[in-house]
Scaffold this motif. Sequence first.
Motif, mmCIF file in Angstrom:
data_model
loop_
_atom_site.group_PDB
_atom_site.id
_atom_site.type_symbol
_atom_site.label_atom_id
_atom_site.label_comp_id
_atom_site.label_asym_id
_atom_site.label_seq_id
_atom_site.Cartn_x
_atom_site.Cartn_y
_atom_site.Cartn_z
ATOM 1 N N LYS A 76 -0.317 -11.150 -2.453
ATOM 2 C CA LYS A 76 -1.241 -11.940 -3.266
ATOM 3 C C LYS A 76 -1.073 -13.436 -2.996
ATOM 4 N N TYR A 77 -2.217 -14.115 -2.907
ATOM 5 C CA TYR A 77 -2.243 -15.552 -2.648
ATOM 6 C C TYR A 77 -3.021 -16.252 -3.759
ATOM 7 N N ARG A 78 -2.707 -17.503 -3.955
ATOM 8 C CA ARG A 78 -3.507 -18.374 -4.822
ATOM 9 C C ARG A 78 -3.541 -19.750 -4.160
ATOM 10 N N ASP A 79 -4.734 -20.275 -4.002
ATOM 11 C CA ASP A 79 -4.935 -21.571 -3.329
ATOM 12 C C ASP A 79 -4.282 -21.592 -1.944
ATOM 13 N N GLY A 80 -4.362 -20.459 -1.249
ATOM 14 C CA GLY A 80 -3.861 -20.361 0.115
ATOM 15 C C GLY A 80 -2.387 -20.087 0.258
ATOM 16 N N ALA A 81 -1.641 -20.104 -0.850
ATOM 17 C CA ALA A 81 -0.191 -19.907 -0.781
ATOM 18 C C ALA A 81 0.185 -18.499 -1.237
ATOM 19 N N VAL A 82 1.206 -17.910 -0.586
ATOM 20 C CA VAL A 82 1.707 -16.605 -1.009
ATOM 21 C C VAL A 82 2.380 -16.744 -2.375
ATOM 22 N N ILE A 83 1.933 -15.937 -3.305
ATOM 23 C CA ILE A 83 2.471 -15.994 -4.667
ATOM 24 C C ILE A 83 3.402 -14.824 -4.944
ATOM 25 N N ALA A 84 3.002 -13.626 -4.490
ATOM 26 C CA ALA A 84 3.804 -12.445 -4.826
ATOM 27 C C ALA A 84 3.477 -11.305 -3.871
ATOM 28 N N ASP A 85 4.457 -10.425 -3.673
ATOM 29 C CA ASP A 85 4.257 -9.161 -2.966
ATOM 30 C C ASP A 85 4.504 -8.019 -3.950
ATOM 31 N N HIS A 86 3.721 -6.976 -3.790
ATOM 32 C CA HIS A 86 3.881 -5.807 -4.653
ATOM 33 C C HIS A 86 3.907 -4.564 -3.788
ATOM 34 N N VAL A 87 4.908 -3.719 -3.997
ATOM 35 C CA VAL A 87 5.028 -2.466 -3.261
ATOM 36 C C VAL A 87 4.702 -1.331 -4.225
ATOM 37 N N PRO A 88 3.515 -0.738 -4.124
ATOM 38 C CA PRO A 88 3.163 0.350 -5.041
ATOM 39 C C PRO A 88 4.120 1.522 -4.904
ATOM 40 N N GLN A 89 4.523 2.076 -6.034
ATOM 41 C CA GLN A 89 5.386 3.252 -6.053
ATOM 42 C C GLN A 89 6.581 3.085 -5.110
ATOM 43 N N GLU A 90 7.222 1.935 -5.227
ATOM 44 C CA GLU A 90 8.298 1.583 -4.304
ATOM 45 C C GLU A 90 9.424 2.604 -4.294
ATOM 46 N N ASP A 91 9.736 3.161 -5.446
ATOM 47 C CA ASP A 91 10.848 4.092 -5.530
ATOM 48 C C ASP A 91 10.397 5.552 -5.498
ATOM 49 N N GLY A 360 -0.925 -14.403 -8.721
ATOM 50 C CA GLY A 360 0.080 -13.435 -8.328
ATOM 51 C C GLY A 360 -0.234 -12.011 -8.706
ATOM 52 N N VAL A 361 -1.342 -11.790 -9.398
ATOM 53 C CA VAL A 361 -1.751 -10.445 -9.783
ATOM 54 C C VAL A 361 -2.940 -10.046 -8.921
ATOM 55 N N GLY A 362 -2.877 -8.831 -8.355
ATOM 56 C CA GLY A 362 -3.960 -8.342 -7.514
ATOM 57 C C GLY A 362 -4.470 -6.999 -7.978
ATOM 58 N N THR A 363 -4.901 -6.185 -7.047
ATOM 59 C CA THR A 363 -5.530 -4.914 -7.404
ATOM 60 C C THR A 363 -4.559 -3.920 -8.029
ATOM 61 N N GLU A 364 -3.262 -4.198 -7.910
ATOM 62 C CA GLU A 364 -2.295 -3.290 -8.555
ATOM 63 C C GLU A 364 -2.431 -3.281 -10.059
ATOM 64 N N ALA A 365 -3.144 -4.256 -10.623
ATOM 65 C CA ALA A 365 -3.357 -4.281 -12.075
ATOM 66 C C ALA A 365 -4.116 -3.058 -12.550
ATOM 67 N N GLY A 366 -4.823 -2.396 -11.641
ATOM 68 C CA GLY A 366 -5.572 -1.203 -12.023
ATOM 69 C C GLY A 366 -4.869 0.094 -11.695
ATOM 70 N N ALA A 367 -3.603 0.024 -11.279
ATOM 71 C CA ALA A 367 -2.898 1.232 -10.860
ATOM 72 C C ALA A 367 -2.426 2.034 -12.066
ATOM 73 N N GLY A 368 -2.078 3.281 -11.824
ATOM 74 C CA GLY A 368 -1.555 4.159 -12.866
ATOM 75 C C GLY A 368 -1.354 5.550 -12.309
ATOM 76 N N ARG A 369 -0.406 6.280 -12.867
ATOM 77 C CA ARG A 369 -0.104 7.619 -12.347
ATOM 78 C C ARG A 369 -1.286 8.564 -12.486
#
Length: 517
Positions: A76-91, A360-369
């Motif tokens: 995820k980026y904001r104003d061109g800068a990397v803000i956060a990485d998210h690994v879905p179901q990392e574990d 820093g929030v992206g499409t993972e906001a809509g995730a769920g089991r």
Amino acid sequence: MTTTAVLIVGAGPTGLTLACTLARAGIPVRIVDKSPEFHGGSRGKGLNQRSREVLADLGMGEECTAAGNPRLIYRKYRDGAVIADHVPQEDAAPTPDVPYATGLWIPQWRTEEILRTKLASYGVRVELGTEVTEFTQDESGVTAALADGRRVRASYLVGCDGARGMVCKALGLAFDGETAPELALVGDVEVEGGLDRGYWHQWIDEDGAVLLCPLPGTERWQLQSSPERDAEGRYEEPSLELFQRQLDRHARIPGLRLTNPGWLSTYRVNVRMAERFRVGRVFLAGDAAHIHSIAGGLGMNTGIQDGYNLGWKLALVANGLAGEALLETYEEERLPVAAWTLKITNERLRAVMEGTRKAGVGTEAGAGRDLTTLGVGYAWSSLAWGGRAAGERAPDAPCRDAATGEPVGLFEVFAGPRFTLLGFGPRSADALARVSAACGALVRTCLVDGGGEGLADPDGHAWRAYGMAGREEPAADGPGKEGAGGLVLVRPDNHIAWTAAVDRGAEVVDRLERLGR
């Protein structure tokens, strides 16, 4: 006039899954599509866990896994800068009852290609450039007219021709819902400039967004972006120039260039569902029956699961192993699932829209089991005949061949167009023999921990997964496991139909002999 058992209109993932399910069971099937060529765009880009199980059951699990990517980092980026990485179901990791820990990133055209290859192995090929213009039905079948003047006579017709297809319209069914006024842009492109393909890049700013998702097995990316209006306030048509302008504004990465555009399109979020999924001998499946937000990625997956549900029922009826009334359970089961899908994708879209307001929030906001659809069952169905977990997905379990010691999973036992009757413990052997003798064409039987036959469950995974009581550990001088055990009847689509005690084999025979009658 040519004849077939089932005529499928539309050769996307829904129609292809249905065709494969029927062809595997030996049912004559034709699948036609009015398009002159196969679609090469990504459109849907992921299989969820349940769809992976479905395609594995149909013999395509390894091909899908090899062609896709089970892990993708959301950057995820904001104003061109990397803000956060998210690994879905990392574990996430496979478990004895769930063999696929994650979904699979795979472009829709590749999924369709795998399905077409499997279908061709049964001698069935998609008939491109073949448009059904109208059809009539009577008590014994459906007669479809083709644009070139030919006619096809089929016992059943299934519309898998999308939300704008002719089948739903020809049936005169309402397709109620709403269409969002906002437009979105989507396309497939290649990217020069060394952008890392291990990430789904999401540039989300207050004044718009650009998302670039790598498509496994290709050099392409799926690009999604916000619309732009011209000087007169009209939406601009999607173009490489428009996408490049948006990328420059949001990504701000020198030398990052979009090239070789493929599929470029627009869409609006539609949330609609047909009032019925069956009229006589004509059925609707996939987008022809229901459409919804892309949030959660359930579109292609719900269609695949529609085709799988309808396919085994049509196959049994066409083979004379079940009565016509079995077909009523398709709408009974899948219409409520479609309604749930519309609701959950609406919720997920709202969650994404609200979540991405924060940097820093992206499409993972809509995730769920729940988006795995592993929890989708049919407890309300007339095919949920009683006992523990009737209607729910039947879990997998690692076992061993009792005679050879070779590993065998329950999903391997279930594979195919028949019911499966599991008998836990040696006391279930008589019931299995009785059912096999009476209904062998409709059901296979499998003894679990009954001695030297069937399967051994040394770690107890199958017993626990199916809630069987009375399992004893092996004795030092023999097989042991003389507990109560039980019977579990599993449908051809790997849902539990019935669970009962070992002495109720006669009831299984009665249920199966009256199936759909």
